[in-house]
Write a protein that holds these residues in place. Structure first.
Motif, mmCIF file in Angstrom:
data_model
loop_
_atom_site.group_PDB
_atom_site.id
_atom_site.type_symbol
_atom_site.label_atom_id
_atom_site.label_comp_id
_atom_site.label_asym_id
_atom_site.label_seq_id
_atom_site.Cartn_x
_atom_site.Cartn_y
_atom_site.Cartn_z
ATOM 1 N N MET A 1 27.709 46.697 -9.340
ATOM 2 C CA MET A 1 28.582 45.669 -9.661
ATOM 3 C C MET A 1 27.854 44.559 -9.812
ATOM 4 O O MET A 1 28.249 43.563 -10.461
ATOM 5 C CB MET A 1 29.359 45.189 -8.193
ATOM 6 C CG MET A 1 30.048 44.249 -8.282
ATOM 7 S SD MET A 1 31.075 44.194 -6.689
ATOM 8 C CE MET A 1 30.407 42.612 -5.838
ATOM 9 N N ARG A 32 36.414 42.930 -6.190
ATOM 10 C CA ARG A 32 36.024 43.312 -7.503
ATOM 11 C C ARG A 32 37.025 43.240 -8.399
ATOM 12 O O ARG A 32 36.776 42.986 -9.793
ATOM 13 C CB ARG A 32 35.312 44.690 -7.403
ATOM 14 C CG ARG A 32 33.912 45.117 -6.572
ATOM 15 C CD ARG A 32 33.690 46.299 -6.478
ATOM 16 N NE ARG A 32 32.323 46.431 -5.740
ATOM 17 C CZ ARG A 32 31.827 47.722 -5.361
ATOM 18 N NH1 ARG A 32 32.390 48.693 -5.756
ATOM 19 N NH2 ARG A 32 30.840 47.465 -4.785
ATOM 20 N N ALA A 36 36.718 40.814 -11.734
ATOM 21 C CA ALA A 36 36.772 41.399 -13.013
ATOM 22 C C ALA A 36 37.952 40.766 -13.890
ATOM 23 O O ALA A 36 37.647 40.286 -14.996
ATOM 24 C CB ALA A 36 37.136 42.917 -13.076
ATOM 25 N N ARG A 39 36.435 37.221 -14.808
ATOM 26 C CA ARG A 39 35.460 37.124 -15.772
ATOM 27 C C ARG A 39 36.039 37.339 -17.011
ATOM 28 O O ARG A 39 35.403 36.757 -18.083
ATOM 29 C CB ARG A 39 34.597 38.406 -15.306
ATOM 30 C CG ARG A 39 33.183 38.584 -16.373
ATOM 31 C CD ARG A 39 32.510 39.785 -16.055
ATOM 32 N NE ARG A 39 31.242 39.724 -17.037
ATOM 33 C CZ ARG A 39 31.460 40.348 -18.124
ATOM 34 N NH1 ARG A 39 32.493 40.444 -18.870
ATOM 35 N NH2 ARG A 39 30.118 40.166 -18.946
ATOM 36 N N ALA A 65 32.583 36.248 -10.479
ATOM 37 C CA ALA A 65 32.973 36.305 -11.857
ATOM 38 C C ALA A 65 32.343 35.009 -12.697
ATOM 39 O O ALA A 65 31.843 35.591 -13.860
ATOM 40 C CB ALA A 65 34.490 35.800 -11.710
ATOM 41 N N SER A 68 28.751 36.381 -13.551
ATOM 42 C CA SER A 68 28.638 37.676 -14.215
ATOM 43 C C SER A 68 29.002 37.377 -15.816
ATOM 44 O O SER A 68 28.477 37.975 -16.585
ATOM 45 C CB SER A 68 29.548 38.948 -13.672
ATOM 46 O OG SER A 68 30.766 38.312 -13.707
ATOM 47 N N PRO A 119 38.107 49.171 -10.195
ATOM 48 C CA PRO A 119 37.783 47.977 -10.955
ATOM 49 C C PRO A 119 36.638 48.092 -12.029
ATOM 50 O O PRO A 119 35.848 49.011 -11.973
ATOM 51 C CB PRO A 119 37.256 46.907 -9.787
ATOM 52 C CG PRO A 119 36.805 47.918 -8.790
ATOM 53 C CD PRO A 119 37.710 49.022 -8.822
ATOM 54 N N ALA A 120 36.652 47.156 -12.831
ATOM 55 C CA ALA A 120 35.570 47.188 -14.104
ATOM 56 C C ALA A 120 34.136 46.929 -13.489
ATOM 57 O O ALA A 120 34.283 46.184 -12.588
ATOM 58 C CB ALA A 120 35.926 46.431 -15.293
ATOM 59 N N LEU A 122 30.707 45.133 -12.918
ATOM 60 C CA LEU A 122 30.254 43.821 -13.087
ATOM 61 C C LEU A 122 28.767 43.807 -12.983
ATOM 62 O O LEU A 122 28.228 44.456 -11.987
ATOM 63 C CB LEU A 122 31.019 42.939 -12.359
ATOM 64 C CG LEU A 122 32.370 42.592 -12.532
ATOM 65 C CD1 LEU A 122 32.946 41.848 -11.312
ATOM 66 C CD2 LEU A 122 32.667 42.000 -13.925
#
Length: 559
Positions: A1, A32, A36, A39, A65, A68, A119-120, A122
């Motif tokens: 992450m 997260r 995401a 972000r 967020a 990142s 979650p994606a 990061l």
């Protein structure tokens, strides 16, 4: 992450609780997912974003967020609308969980996600910075920009020095300032411990959320006002205090009521942590923190060289010190015009500039008043329009009007509590404003306030022993043959003492059950008890020879 410097966040498994929000557990997965989402909204921009959240879970999601997305993050210390506009924290560039601040702000809301949600990934951009706002010498808010490494390495140093907290970290301070960010969030998270989402304003709430092995993160403002009847289900493992030196009396009171001597951390936003002490005895010296070098310059000012400061040379802090052996020192008065009010740095020039923007004010000076618990005094020169309004409203109502206008730009502790309206601000022969001369404007007999023989101020209750000195202006002409203290004066005295004790400001718009049962005459010795319920209402009671002389309630707002 996250990037390598943030690897401690990856130690939390997706289903592990990172933030406690009352009875709800916010997991790493929940954070997260929201990070995401945010972000994706921020990735196209390059300008700094402003992050202000009351909830620590929302704050962490917004911080992760923005970093990142490669955006610098600026952290406003408070959310007064005038201040946010002044620093440019408006529109979509403002990330917040407070829906009323700006209709166009980017809202943050971490919610519980299903276990099946993935979650994606990061990765935090190490080049992005974190900035805080401090009081500059010119009166304008000053930004202090830090690298991520400076902040995280300091948190790692504190963890190595104090070890991991055994239980919950309960805080009375905000994560929007560097002390709260380090001790309330990063220190426990680096130790693999979840953090509490909400700051606790009242000691009763601190006691409610205290668990076995808890750590209290607090300040001199709170530790100086521990109520006498406070009952803790569990004594804290440690208590930390920062923002200004804690008096020995307050430190001793904390040990008696909380079972621990607070660990005081001295520092500033620019330097980071500098030194620490525990006042087991009066006059305890400060000890420099690991990796921090301290010295006194030619004028006796504390100078600091630290890897957490972002400067290779020494930084002069403005505190006068006497150096001792082995990196220890005793701390004396400030040498500059940045003063500490309730543990927070206040720029006197900033207060003065804010005063000069008010219609009818042509000149102003602000000064701290040590003999009045360090509260601020405002010295104001008025134009003819201001003088006319002062005459129409009276000094009490007019000064409260000024405070309300200042409240959109300044924090509560930046607002003067005592006022003098003069023809000119005192200056010496060289045209300089001398501190002693300005403080002298507030000295001498306080003709509208009685003598305070003793007082005891708690979180919600304050008790005063008062002597109604014969030169009180309220007795003049009321009545010539048998002077008494009028009811309006009793309300005025109660309101001013409540304001000095807690920042409680009476609006004068609503009073309830006000009764005056016995006359109060010159020379009388009375007991005054003030009780507040949040910021909504103040109850007062005057006792004369053990009997109620007057009582009632006053509606108020927080100053």
């Amino acid at each position: 992450m996250t990037g390598a410097a943030w690897s401690f966040l990856d130690a939390f498994a997706p289903g592990a609780v990172m933030v406690r929000r009352r009875d709800e557990g916010i997991t790493a997965r929940d954070l997260r997912v929201e990070a995401a989402r945010l972000r994706a909204l921020l990735i196209e921009g390059r300008a700094p974003v402003f992050l202000y959240c009351e909830d620590s879970g929302n704050f962490l999601a917004g911080l992760i967020a923005a970093l990142s997305a490669g955006r610098d993050v600026f952290l406003p210390g408070h959310a007064a609308p005038g201040f946010l506009a002044e620093i440019g924290a408006t529109g979509a560039q403002l990330l917040t969980d407070q829906t009323e601040l700006d209709a166009d702000a980017t809202l943050i809301a971490v919610r519980v996600q299903a276990a099946s949600v993935a979650p994606a990934p990061l990765t935090i951009d190490p080049a992005a910075h974190i900035a805080f706002f401090t009081s500059g010498s010119t009166g304008e808010p000053k930004t202090c920009i830090k690298t991520q490494n400076q902040i995280l390495s300091e948190a790692a140093m504190q963890l190595a020095l104090w070890g991991a907290p055994h239980g919950a970290v309960v805080s009375t301070v905000s994560h929007q300032h560097i002390y709260g960010l380090l001790f309330r969030l990063f220190w426990p998270l680096m130790a693999g411990k979840p953090v509490d989402a909400l700051r606790q304003d009242m000691w009763e709430d601190v006691a409610f959320y205290a668990r076995e092995g808890s750590v209290f993160i607090s300040s001199p403002a709170h530790l100086s006002r521990i109520p006498d009847g406070l009952v803790l289900p569990h004594k804290p493992q440690r208590i930390f205090s920062s923002g200004g030196p804690l008096s020995f009396a307050a430190s001793r009171d904390a040990r008696l009521k909380l079972g621990q001597v607070p660990i005081e951390v001295l520092g500033s936003t620019e330097t980071g942590g500098v030194a620490w002490r525990q006042q087991h005895g009066e006059g305890e010296h400060w000890t420099s923190l690991p990796q921090v070098e301290v010295a006194a310059d030619a004028e006796g000012a504390l100078s600091v060289r630290s890897p957490f400061a972002g400067s290779d040379g020494f930084i002069v802090m403005g505190d006068q010190v006497t150096m001792q052996a082995q990196g220890r020192f005793s701390l004396h008065a400030r040498l500059d015009r940045i003063v500490k009010i309730e543990g927070k740095r206040v720029s006197l020039p900033r207060v003065e500039e804010a005063l000069k923007t008010i219609a009818g004010v042509v000149d102003a000076a602000a000064i701290d008043l040590p003999e009045r618990n360090g509260a601020l005094g405002g010295i104001v020169v008025l134009a003819q329009s201001g003088l006319a309004e002062l005459k129409a409203l009276g000094s009490f109502r007019y000064s409260r009007q000024i405070r309300r206008q200042l409240g959109t730009r300044l924090e509560p502790m930046e607002l003067p509590r005592f006022w003098r309206f003069v023809s000119r601000v005192p200056e010496n022969a060289q045209g300089k404003r001398v501190v002693t001369d300005m403080r002298a404007v507030f000295s001498g007999t306080q003709s509208d306030m009685p003598v305070i023989a003793s007082c005891m101020i708690g979180e919600t209750v304050a008790e005063y022993s008062l002597e109604l000195n014969k030169d009180l202006r309220w007795f003049d002409g009321h009545f010539p043959d048998q002077p008494i203290l009028p009811g309006v004066a009793q309300l005025h005295i109660a309101s001013l003492l409540a304001e000095e004790a807690w920042g409680f400001v009476a609006t004068g718009a609503e009073m309830a059950r006000v009764k005056f049962r016995h006359v109060l005459q010159p020379g009388a010795k009375v007991q005054l008890t003030l009780t507040r319920t949040g910021v909504e209402r103040l109850y007062f009671r005057y006792l004369l020879d053990g009997e109620v002389a007057a009582s009632g309630a006053i509606k108020g707002i927080e100053g």
